[in-house]
Write an enzyme that holds these catalytic residues in place. Structure first.
Site, mmCIF file in Angstrom:
data_model
loop_
_atom_site.group_PDB
_atom_site.id
_atom_site.type_symbol
_atom_site.label_atom_id
_atom_site.label_comp_id
_atom_site.label_asym_id
_atom_site.label_seq_id
_atom_site.Cartn_x
_atom_site.Cartn_y
_atom_site.Cartn_z
ATOM 1 N N ASP A 114 36.802 24.264 -0.451
ATOM 2 C CA ASP A 114 37.615 23.047 -0.520
ATOM 3 C C ASP A 114 39.070 23.493 -0.566
ATOM 4 O OD1 ASP A 114 39.079 20.785 -1.168
ATOM 5 O OD2 ASP A 114 37.529 19.950 -2.461
ATOM 6 N N CYS A 123 24.835 14.259 3.071
ATOM 7 C CA CYS A 123 24.736 12.965 2.379
ATOM 8 C C CYS A 123 26.125 12.390 2.143
ATOM 9 C CB CYS A 123 24.019 13.126 1.035
ATOM 10 S SG CYS A 123 22.286 13.525 1.165
ATOM 11 N N SER A 124 27.089 12.811 2.938
ATOM 12 C CA SER A 124 28.480 12.428 2.706
ATOM 13 C C SER A 124 28.922 11.307 3.635
ATOM 14 C CB SER A 124 29.386 13.650 2.869
ATOM 15 O OG SER A 124 30.715 13.329 2.571
ATOM 16 N N ARG A 125 29.307 11.640 4.858
ATOM 17 C CA ARG A 125 29.790 10.660 5.825
ATOM 18 C C ARG A 125 29.251 11.004 7.200
ATOM 19 N NH1 ARG A 125 30.993 8.462 1.826
ATOM 20 N NH2 ARG A 125 32.975 7.541 1.156
ATOM 21 N N ASP A 155 21.447 11.944 5.837
ATOM 22 C CA ASP A 155 21.349 10.600 5.244
ATOM 23 C C ASP A 155 22.393 9.638 5.800
ATOM 24 O OD1 ASP A 155 20.236 8.747 3.244
ATOM 25 O OD2 ASP A 155 22.150 8.985 2.205
ATOM 26 N N GLU A 183 26.078 3.312 11.927
ATOM 27 C CA GLU A 183 25.139 2.666 11.007
ATOM 28 C C GLU A 183 25.371 1.155 11.033
ATOM 29 O OE1 GLU A 183 25.464 4.262 7.077
ATOM 30 O OE2 GLU A 183 25.268 6.330 7.719
ATOM 31 N N HIS A 192 20.715 6.196 4.803
ATOM 32 C CA HIS A 192 21.838 6.090 3.867
ATOM 33 C C HIS A 192 21.367 5.618 2.487
ATOM 34 C CE1 HIS A 192 26.477 5.584 3.845
ATOM 35 N NE2 HIS A 192 26.046 6.036 2.687
ATOM 36 N N LEU A 193 20.497 6.437 1.903
ATOM 37 C CA LEU A 193 19.917 6.112 0.594
ATOM 38 C C LEU A 193 20.673 6.749 -0.568
ATOM 39 C CD1 LEU A 193 16.098 6.524 1.403
ATOM 40 C CD2 LEU A 193 17.443 4.411 1.355
ATOM 41 N N GLY A 194 21.779 7.427 -0.272
ATOM 42 C CA GLY A 194 22.476 8.171 -1.313
ATOM 43 C C GLY A 194 22.750 7.384 -2.578
ATOM 44 N N ALA A 195 23.167 6.126 -2.425
ATOM 45 C CA ALA A 195 23.495 5.297 -3.599
ATOM 46 C C ALA A 195 22.420 4.280 -3.912
ATOM 47 C CB ALA A 195 24.824 4.584 -3.363
#
Length: 534
Positions: free
Chosen positions: A168, A228-230, A254, A259, A280-283
């Site tokens: 990062d 699982c980000s974007r 994900d 989408e 897109h089940l992350g949340a």
């Protein structure tokens, strides 16, 4: 007072809001239906289904706050709300655990062949030998992005017994090492070391398709990619080709570019068992939905009680008493932050903000926030006036404010000095007349630059024909010059600087051509998002 709650937000919020207001739960409504009733409500709470349009906001004559029970606010016209003085809030932390756990779940599922094994066993087959997998223990996980979710993934992975590397560019080595992970400075060095790569970065022009065929080719052929980000961080076609040709071992995804319409996604055409796709089940956990609802309900309660909120995405969350005296400087202060980040080299360590002239008698805290917002917006997505100081602190960025009584050429001047691990850069801004803002100094050069969207900064040796040579390159690429400021170095060196307002963005190829002009030193294209019209 009354709060309207739609989109099947969990009713656990009722007890919190009931302390200050009546909570009214209604199903998701059309724009016309909302317009007809919103005028009687003081607050609106939604999830993603309701589109809170400008028309709805204008009809909400009593609205003080709009709460989004989730992270994204794409379904809310934030600009219209800001114009009306309505606070818009979300819940940036509510899904951290859910997204982190889903990341680990996909790592485990793809490593242990859980999906194909489950399908096979349900078909009454016993194919135990076919689905032998791999352990996570002892493997090397690379986490790209050290924000809330990235840090939580690091924490879980270390508990499992993995070795964790973090890449990062905007995190400090000290903060990463405190987490127990190893800090990596180069993507080229980072990728070949990994057994697993997990992405947790925002999608920006710089990160779009960052995991493409070139970077995938740097990884081990036994490596596994988790996103699982974007959608769009991983090039979907390149990932499909890498799986088909054995360039990497497996992947789990994900999030997708388009989408929810993923029919054209190349990955849906890949049918082998070494790819897992989830919608897109992350949340998408019960706990996360409750957490975001409670978080937003608490913020609504704070605002309706006359207080201020901590997760607003627009400026009304700033104290109006502080903002009013310096409001004319807010945009140019943000410009200063944007510009200095794009001119500097290296990793940010600290910011020093100096106020001179009339500004020394004012509370310049809102200007500090504006500068941070501008600087951090170059690094992250969704930076706002509320979370900018938090992000700076989280990243270990020291911010120092000084008020100087030294003589000033202008009525009020704001100087920003950025210290990185490689150099020191400074930008000074001012209002040269009411509502007319200018950038008035770049390092050791006095300039007068309009803060417009596209600026080319060209340091060069002070010799004949330099302006003509740069103009020729721009003209050849169809780039028009709007205005220009040329200045000699005030310390008497043989260097000068051109600051040129142009009509469109400048690509790396043009910057390279300008760099190749003899006498030019490190030209930079600066993109300003916070635009002035004067």
């Amino acid at each position: 007072m009354k709060v309207l709650i739609t989109d099947k937000v969990n009713e656990c919020v009722k007890d919190i809001i009931a302390d200050v207001s009546e909570a009214v739960f209604l199903p998701t409504m059309s724009e016309d239906e909302l317009v007809s009733i919103i005028g009687e409500y003081d607050a609106l709470m939604v999830r993603s289904q309701t589109k809170v349009t400008k028309r709805i906001i204008e009809a909400g004559k009593n609205l003080k706050i709009i709460g989004r029970a989730g992270v994204g606010v794409d379904n809310i016209d934030v600009e219209a709300a800001t114009e009306k003085g309505i606070i818009v809030v979300n819940s940036p932390d509510g899904n951290t655990i859910a997204a982190s756990e889903h990341t680990i779940a996909l790592m485990l599922a793809v490593s242990r062949n859980i999906v194909p094994a489950a399908v096979s066993t349900k078909e009454a087959k016993w194919e135990r030998d076919k689905f032998t997998g791999n352990e996570l223990f002892g493997k090397t996980l690379g986490v790209m992005g050290f924000g809330r979710i990235g840090r939580k993934v690091v924490h879980i992975a270390l508990a499992i017994g993995m070795k964790v590397l973090v890449y990062d560019p905007f995190a400090t080595e000290e903060i990463v090492q405190k987490s127990g992970a190893i800090y990596e400075t180069s993507l080229d060095d980072f990728l070949p070391k990994l057994d697993y790569l997990s992405l947790h970065i925002p999608k920006t022009p710089e990160t779009n398709n960052i995991i493409n065929k070139d970077n995938i080719s740097k990884m081990k052929n036994t490596a596994i990619i988790i996103n699982c980000s974007r959608g769009g961080l991983v090039n979907e076609e390149d990932l499909k080709n890498a799986l088909e040709n054995g360039i990497i071992a497996a992947a789990a995804v994900d999030v997708f570019v388009n989408e929810p319409k993923i029919e054209t996604c190349p990955l849906t055409q890949y049918k082998n068992n070494n790819l897992i796709l989830t919608p897109h089940l992350g949340a998408s956990t019960k706990e996360a939905q409750i957490n975001v609802a409670l978080d937003v309900a608490k913020q609504i309660k704070q605002v309706l009680s006359g207080g201020y909120t901590e997760s607003a995405v627009n400026i009304p969350s700033l104290n109006p008493e502080k903002l009013e005296p310096v409001k004319d400087y807010m945009k140019i202060a943000e410009n200063a932050g944007e510009m200095i980040m794009q001119l500097a080299n290296g990793k940010i360590k600290s910011l020093e903000i100096t106020a001179q002239g009339d500004l020394i008698d004012l509370d310049i805290q809102p200007l500090e926030v504006a500068i941070l917002k501008g600087a951090l917006s170059y690094m992250f997505q969704d930076v706002n006036y509320v979370n900018a100081p938090y992000l700076a602190k989280q990243r270990g960025i020291e911010v120092k404010t000084v008020k100087s009584e030294a003589p000033s050429t202008f009525t009020g001047i704001l100087k920003v000095k950025l210290i990185t691990d490689k150099d020191i850069t400074s930008v000074s801004v001012s209002l040269i007349a009411k509502n007319i803002a200018r950038i008035v100094k770049l390092n050791d050069y006095d300039v007068i630059i309009k803060p417009q969207p596209h600026i080319l900064v060209v340091p060069h040796i002070n010799q004949p024909a330099m302006i003509a040579k740069v103009a020729t390159v721009l003209s050849a690429d169809g780039i028009n010059i709007g205005s220009m400021s040329v200045s000699e170095n005030i310390k008497g060196s043989n260097m000068s600087i051109m600051a040129i307002n142009v009509d469109r963005s400048i690509g790396n190829d043009v910057i390279t051509k300008i760099s190749n002009i003899e006498g030019v030193h490190e030209p930079k294209y600066v993109r300003l998002a916070a635009e002035y019209t004067l």
